[in-house]
Scaffold this motif. Structure first.
Motif, mmCIF file in Angstrom:
data_model
loop_
_atom_site.group_PDB
_atom_site.id
_atom_site.type_symbol
_atom_site.label_atom_id
_atom_site.label_comp_id
_atom_site.label_asym_id
_atom_site.label_seq_id
_atom_site.Cartn_x
_atom_site.Cartn_y
_atom_site.Cartn_z
ATOM 1 N N LEU A 109 0.828 -1.209 0.000
ATOM 2 C CA LEU A 109 0.000 0.000 0.000
ATOM 3 C C LEU A 109 0.858 1.254 0.000
ATOM 4 C CD1 LEU A 109 -2.806 1.297 0.231
ATOM 5 C CD2 LEU A 109 -2.603 1.115 2.722
ATOM 6 N N ALA A 110 1.923 1.250 0.795
ATOM 7 C CA ALA A 110 2.822 2.409 0.825
ATOM 8 C C ALA A 110 3.506 2.614 -0.517
ATOM 9 C CB ALA A 110 3.856 2.228 1.936
ATOM 10 N N THR A 111 3.892 1.518 -1.164
ATOM 11 C CA THR A 111 4.528 1.643 -2.479
ATOM 12 C C THR A 111 3.565 2.188 -3.522
ATOM 13 O OG1 THR A 111 5.941 -0.245 -1.917
ATOM 14 C CG2 THR A 111 5.791 0.367 -4.245
ATOM 15 N N LEU A 112 2.316 1.712 -3.497
ATOM 16 C CA LEU A 112 1.318 2.184 -4.453
ATOM 17 C C LEU A 112 0.999 3.667 -4.254
ATOM 18 C CD1 LEU A 112 -0.752 1.593 -6.686
ATOM 19 C CD2 LEU A 112 -2.360 0.899 -4.888
ATOM 20 N N LEU A 113 0.734 4.047 -3.001
ATOM 21 C CA LEU A 113 0.400 5.450 -2.740
ATOM 22 C C LEU A 113 1.594 6.369 -2.980
ATOM 23 C CD1 LEU A 113 -1.800 5.133 0.486
ATOM 24 C CD2 LEU A 113 -2.545 5.447 -1.876
ATOM 25 N N LEU A 116 1.878 6.794 -6.775
ATOM 26 C CA LEU A 116 0.814 7.664 -7.281
ATOM 27 C C LEU A 116 1.067 9.119 -6.896
ATOM 28 C CD1 LEU A 116 -1.901 7.721 -8.768
ATOM 29 C CD2 LEU A 116 -3.028 7.379 -6.564
ATOM 30 N N SER A 117 1.484 9.351 -5.656
ATOM 31 C CA SER A 117 1.792 10.714 -5.223
ATOM 32 C C SER A 117 2.995 11.281 -5.965
ATOM 33 C CB SER A 117 2.042 10.731 -3.713
ATOM 34 O OG SER A 117 0.903 10.322 -3.008
ATOM 35 N N SER A 118 3.976 10.443 -6.245
ATOM 36 C CA SER A 118 5.138 10.907 -7.012
ATOM 37 C C SER A 118 4.754 11.278 -8.438
ATOM 38 C CB SER A 118 6.217 9.823 -7.022
ATOM 39 O OG SER A 118 6.634 9.518 -5.706
ATOM 40 N N LEU A 119 3.789 10.532 -9.013
ATOM 41 C CA LEU A 119 3.302 10.893 -10.344
ATOM 42 C C LEU A 119 2.627 12.259 -10.327
ATOM 43 C CD1 LEU A 119 2.826 10.046 -13.297
ATOM 44 C CD2 LEU A 119 0.705 8.945 -12.537
ATOM 45 N N TYR A 120 1.775 12.484 -9.326
ATOM 46 C CA TYR A 120 1.165 13.799 -9.172
ATOM 47 C C TYR A 120 2.224 14.875 -8.941
ATOM 48 C CZ TYR A 120 -3.749 12.367 -8.966
ATOM 49 O OH TYR A 120 -4.981 11.920 -9.269
ATOM 50 N N TRP A 520 9.438 10.445 -2.974
ATOM 51 C CA TRP A 520 8.903 9.082 -2.874
ATOM 52 C C TRP A 520 9.290 8.440 -1.549
ATOM 53 C CZ3 TRP A 520 10.370 4.075 -2.164
ATOM 54 C CH2 TRP A 520 9.476 3.089 -2.570
ATOM 55 N N ILE A 521 10.537 8.623 -1.138
ATOM 56 C CA ILE A 521 10.986 8.063 0.143
ATOM 57 C C ILE A 521 10.223 8.704 1.300
ATOM 58 C CG2 ILE A 521 12.969 7.888 1.695
ATOM 59 C CD1 ILE A 521 14.749 7.695 -0.770
ATOM 60 N N LEU A 522 9.938 10.012 1.205
ATOM 61 C CA LEU A 522 9.182 10.700 2.256
ATOM 62 C C LEU A 522 7.766 10.151 2.367
ATOM 63 C CD1 LEU A 522 8.989 13.029 4.323
ATOM 64 C CD2 LEU A 522 8.330 14.515 2.428
ATOM 65 N N CYS A 523 7.102 9.936 1.228
ATOM 66 C CA CYS A 523 5.747 9.378 1.252
ATOM 67 C C CYS A 523 5.749 7.958 1.803
ATOM 68 C CB CYS A 523 5.145 9.397 -0.154
ATOM 69 S SG CYS A 523 4.915 11.031 -0.862
ATOM 70 N N SER A 526 6.432 7.934 5.632
ATOM 71 C CA SER A 526 5.326 8.426 6.462
ATOM 72 C C SER A 526 4.233 7.374 6.605
ATOM 73 C CB SER A 526 4.751 9.701 5.850
ATOM 74 O OG SER A 526 4.229 9.448 4.554
ATOM 75 N N ILE A 527 3.940 6.627 5.528
ATOM 76 C CA ILE A 527 2.906 5.586 5.613
ATOM 77 C C ILE A 527 3.393 4.422 6.476
ATOM 78 C CG2 ILE A 527 1.535 3.958 4.274
ATOM 79 C CD1 ILE A 527 1.619 5.926 1.967
ATOM 80 N N ILE A 528 4.651 4.021 6.312
ATOM 81 C CA ILE A 528 5.179 2.905 7.104
ATOM 82 C C ILE A 528 5.219 3.277 8.583
ATOM 83 C CG2 ILE A 528 7.220 1.504 7.526
ATOM 84 C CD1 ILE A 528 5.626 0.688 5.060
#
Length: 554
Positions: A109-113, A116-120, A520-523, A526-528
């Protein structure tokens, strides 16, 4: 369970009151005396009753706010030990299958989000870089003027996408020592991503509906535009050029105003016939904006499109408002001339003034035709004011829906549905045991006649309306009864109604620049970290529940 001993009467020995309460645990419950977002009272009553003054003169026993704060901070000394013990238990559970499956699910889930956030993030940075070039600067300036609401909501959404991983991380050191502060900080962290998620879900529902029904929406728009132009605007202007509702108007003035209005409507309708081929792509643009950036951005784009499509109505309303307001001001000035009064703009008052005979004659010659032409101008002014106000009301309704989507605390609502104990509002005491020697005489001293009381400390909980009310009150903070009264008076004197409500939106943040890999690492981190906090919290709750059951059974 903990016990709090309070010496109720400090002058007497032997009197004891025992208050039993559950230890506040983050994610479980805590205590609070009032609403979380309650504003302090600024206006005191003019005169207080005598019993209130007598009550203030008495010596206070214990400040309840200090007691509640101490209870909420009672377990702060055990945080380090609990973290250490939780880490040891977690390390022992790492070999279990359930832990491995949950860890893998959170990692996916963290990888997917994060992806997606990195794409945005890359898309937003590309738009920001392209808009800074001089070649595209004219397009950016023109789009900001034509699509003002879209740019504002796009800026809000961009800041939410850029800053949600930073806001999700815990950076408040004060919340560690107090459970109530920790709960508030947690809800503040989860408010951004929850609002963004709900907005994107709504945008995808609306966008997919528009994509699958683009043809029917186009036909409905063509039919509505034809009826609005022919049945309302043109028929209304022709009706006003005759004898509307039996009123005899000035034929020449009504003909001039009606012909000008009909020509403007015809010119704008002809232009829209050539632009009708773009309606299909316009609906697709609304759908793509909703799917990509959420329902608020697409709704703001709809407001800008409605404003641009009804530009001819706005222009006609502005022109007739200019004529009507100047006519009202001239009549008011001539009426003051007949009364021998003159307006003093410096002191905002009427002063007496002696006019000459020539001035009175000229005033009489001007006052009569202006007064007789006022009904004709008023009829056209009322018609275009009603039409323009209806269009502005639709835009205000969409703006209201946008503000509701931004202001609704979705994280608090979801948590309230699962665990209402995390939203306390006031405390009360449930008496379990009260013992006093009733056989002793009333003349005995308090030392010979002690009493003991045992009570449980309980909490009231906020309702869903009390949770939503502070957020919606902040949203409507810019609207007051005085502003509505001023707008209503302005319509009578020939002033234009405001086209926006001025509701509160999330404040925009400064633009953020960092490498894509670092973002990407920050997102992902934070989820993990949030998942690890959740698992640690579940372990702490599992440890607390057996203790509470044992103490309650004893």
């Amino acid at each position: 369970m903990r016990m709090l001993y309070l010496n109720v009467m400090f002058t007497y020995h032997g009197h004891c009151q025992v208050i039993v309460y559950d230890t506040p645990v983050f994610g479980s419950h805590h205590f609070s005396l009032s609403f979380w977002n309650a504003s302090p009272q600024t206006k005191a009553p003019l005169q207080k009753p005598n019993w209130v003054n007598d009550l203030h003169k008495r010596q206070p026993l214990i400040e309840m706010e200090t007691v509640i704060l101490s209870i909420n901070c009672a377990a702060s000394a055990e945080i380090a030990y609990k973290k250490l013990s939780t880490q040891l238990e977690t390390s022992s559970r790492k070999s279990s299958v359930t832990y491995l499956i949950s860890t893998l699910a959170w990692w996916l889930l963290a990888t997917l989000l994060s992806s997606l956030s990195s794409l945005y993030y890359s898309l937003l940075q590309l738009i920001y870089v392209l808009s800074s070039f001089p070649i595209f600067s004219w397009g950016r300036i023109a789009s900001k003027r034509l699509l003002k609401n879209t740019w504002i909501n796009f800026r809000v959404r961009s800041c939410q996408i850029l800053y949600w991983p930073t806001l999700l991380q815990e950076n408040d050191t004060r919340s560690i020592s107090c459970v109530e502060d920790a709960e508030k900080a947690s809800l503040q962290r989860h408010s951004t991503w929850s609002a963004m998620a709900v907005d994107l879900v709504l945008g995808n529902l609306v966008g997919l509906g528009l994509l699958f029904n683009t043809g029917s929406v186009c036909s409905w728009l063509f039919h509505f535009a034809k009826e609005f132009t022919n049945d309302i605007l043109r028929s209304g202007c022709v009706w006003l050029m005759g004898v509307p509702a039996g009123f005899k108007l000035n034929t020449e003035l009504a003909g001039v105003l009606g012909m000008v209005s009909l020509n403007v409507i015809q010119i704008w309708s002809t232009l829209w016939i050539f632009m009708a081929s773009f309606i299909f792509y316009l609906i697709r643009a609304v759908a793509v904006l909703g799917i990509t950036f959420g329902a608020t951005v697409s709704a703001a784009f709809v407001i800008d499109v409605i404003t641009f499509a009804t530009l001819h109505v706005t222009a006609l309303h502005w022109a007739i408002t200019l004529v009507y307001s100047h006519q009202i001001q001239a009549l008011a000035a001539l009426w003051r001339l007949f009364r021998g009064r003159k307006m003093n703009p410096l002191r905002q008052r009427l002063d007496s003034y002696g006019y000459t005979v020539k001035q009175h004659v000229v005033g009489s010659l001007l006052f009569t035709p202006l007064l007789l032409l006022l009904p004709t101008t008023s009829v056209f002014y009322i018609f275009f004011t009603i039409t323009s106000t209806t269009i502005n009301s639709v835009c205000m309704l969409i703006e209201f829906a946008i503000s509701i989507v931004h202001a609704t605390p979705y994280a608090e609502i979801m948590i309230w549905l699962v665990r209402r104990q995390r939203f306390p509002c006031g405390v009360w005491f449930e008496i379990e045991h009260y013992k006093k020697n009733i056989l002793s005489s009333s003349n005995d001293s308090p030392e010979k006649n002690p009493f003991r009381m045992v009570s449980n400390l309980r909490s009231n909980f906020l309702s869903i309306g009390q949770i939503l009310l502070p957020h919606y009150t902040t949203m409507f903070s810019g609207i007051s009864a005085s502003s509505l009264t001023t707008s209503a008076r302005g319509v009578l004197s020939g002033k234009r109604m405001p086209s926006k409500l001025g509701l509160d939106l999330p404040p925009p943040r400064p633009w953020m620049h960092m490498p894509l890999r670092q973002y990407w690492i920050l997102c992902h981190g934070s989820i993990i970290s949030s998942s690890e906090k959740g698992s640690n919290h579940d372990l702490s709750l599992e440890k607390e529940l057996p203790k509470a059951s044992q103490s309650s059974s004893s």
